[in-house]
Design a protein around this motif. Sequence first.
Motif, short mmCIF file in Angstrom:
data_model
loop_
_atom_site.label_atom_id
_atom_site.label_comp_id
_atom_site.label_asym_id
_atom_site.label_seq_id
_atom_site.Cartn_x
_atom_site.Cartn_y
_atom_site.Cartn_z
N LEU A 78 0.83 -1.20 0.00
CA LEU A 78 0.00 0.00 0.00
C LEU A 78 0.87 1.26 0.00
O LEU A 78 0.53 2.26 -0.65
N ALA A 79 1.99 1.22 0.71
CA ALA A 79 2.92 2.35 0.71
C ALA A 79 3.47 2.58 -0.70
O ALA A 79 3.60 3.72 -1.14
N ALA A 80 3.76 1.49 -1.41
CA ALA A 80 4.28 1.61 -2.78
C ALA A 80 3.24 2.25 -3.70
O ALA A 80 3.58 3.08 -4.55
N ARG A 81 1.98 1.90 -3.51
CA ARG A 81 0.91 2.50 -4.32
C ARG A 81 0.82 4.01 -4.07
O ARG A 81 0.69 4.80 -5.00
N GLU A 82 0.89 4.40 -2.79
CA GLU A 82 0.83 5.82 -2.45
C GLU A 82 2.02 6.57 -3.05
O GLU A 82 1.87 7.68 -3.55
N ARG A 83 3.20 5.96 -3.01
CA ARG A 83 4.39 6.61 -3.58
C ARG A 83 4.28 6.71 -5.10
O ARG A 83 4.75 7.69 -5.69
N ALA A 84 3.67 5.72 -5.74
CA ALA A 84 3.46 5.78 -7.19
C ALA A 84 2.53 6.94 -7.53
O ALA A 84 2.76 7.68 -8.50
N GLU A 85 1.48 7.11 -6.74
CA GLU A 85 0.56 8.25 -6.95
C GLU A 85 1.28 9.56 -6.70
O GLU A 85 1.08 10.54 -7.44
N LEU A 86 2.13 9.60 -5.68
CA LEU A 86 2.91 10.80 -5.39
C LEU A 86 3.82 11.15 -6.56
O LEU A 86 3.95 12.32 -6.92
N ASP A 87 4.43 10.15 -7.17
CA ASP A 87 5.30 10.39 -8.33
C ASP A 87 4.52 11.01 -9.49
O ASP A 87 5.03 11.89 -10.19
N VAL A 88 3.29 10.56 -9.70
CA VAL A 88 2.45 11.13 -10.76
C VAL A 88 2.15 12.59 -10.44
O VAL A 88 2.30 13.47 -11.31
N LEU A 89 1.75 12.87 -9.21
CA LEU A 89 1.42 14.25 -8.82
C LEU A 89 2.64 15.16 -8.90
O LEU A 89 2.53 16.32 -9.27
N ALA A 90 3.80 14.63 -8.55
CA ALA A 90 5.03 15.44 -8.54
C ALA A 90 5.37 15.98 -9.92
O ALA A 90 5.99 17.05 -10.02
N THR A 91 4.93 15.31 -10.98
CA THR A 91 5.24 15.80 -12.32
C THR A 91 4.51 17.10 -12.64
O THR A 91 4.92 17.82 -13.55
N TYR A 92 3.46 17.41 -11.89
CA TYR A 92 2.69 18.63 -12.13
C TYR A 92 3.02 19.75 -11.15
O TYR A 92 2.52 20.85 -11.29
N LEU A 93 3.83 19.44 -10.15
CA LEU A 93 4.18 20.43 -9.15
C LEU A 93 5.51 21.09 -9.49
O LEU A 93 6.36 20.47 -10.14
#
Length: 151
Positions: A78-93
Amino acid sequence: MSSLEQQLHDDLTDSIRSRDEVRSSTLRMALTAIKNEAVSGDEARELSDADVITVLGREAKKRREAATAYDDAARPELAARERAELDVLATYLPAQLTDDELAALVAQAIAETGADSPKQMGAVMKVLTARIAGRADGGRVSSAVKAALSD
């Protein structure tokens, strides 16, 4: 619709076509959060790119905190899933400030406000908040200001 919001919509379409599950679900979540922000309050409003970045930053923070919580609970999948989502969001920040860049901005804000004790931290934070705008976590900024003022 802001240009960043339009970019998110376009990227969602592309990720659905390429069957990228994590990217699709993350972008859907982000667009939902943006829509909720736009309709919150007394009346619906158009969000600027800065508002969209604020919402994305808030969502990124949630992902960071959730990943840490899942790590603490021994749930690495579950932590890996959250980090994958964070990586996607980071591309827009915007790119995050380095420690040296943050220290320079803090020093500049302290000089401008004339603050010389931790009691004046609020004035420094007020100046910094506008300049940093999503490029550093608030807790990190607060720690840097507190350290600089207590020296």
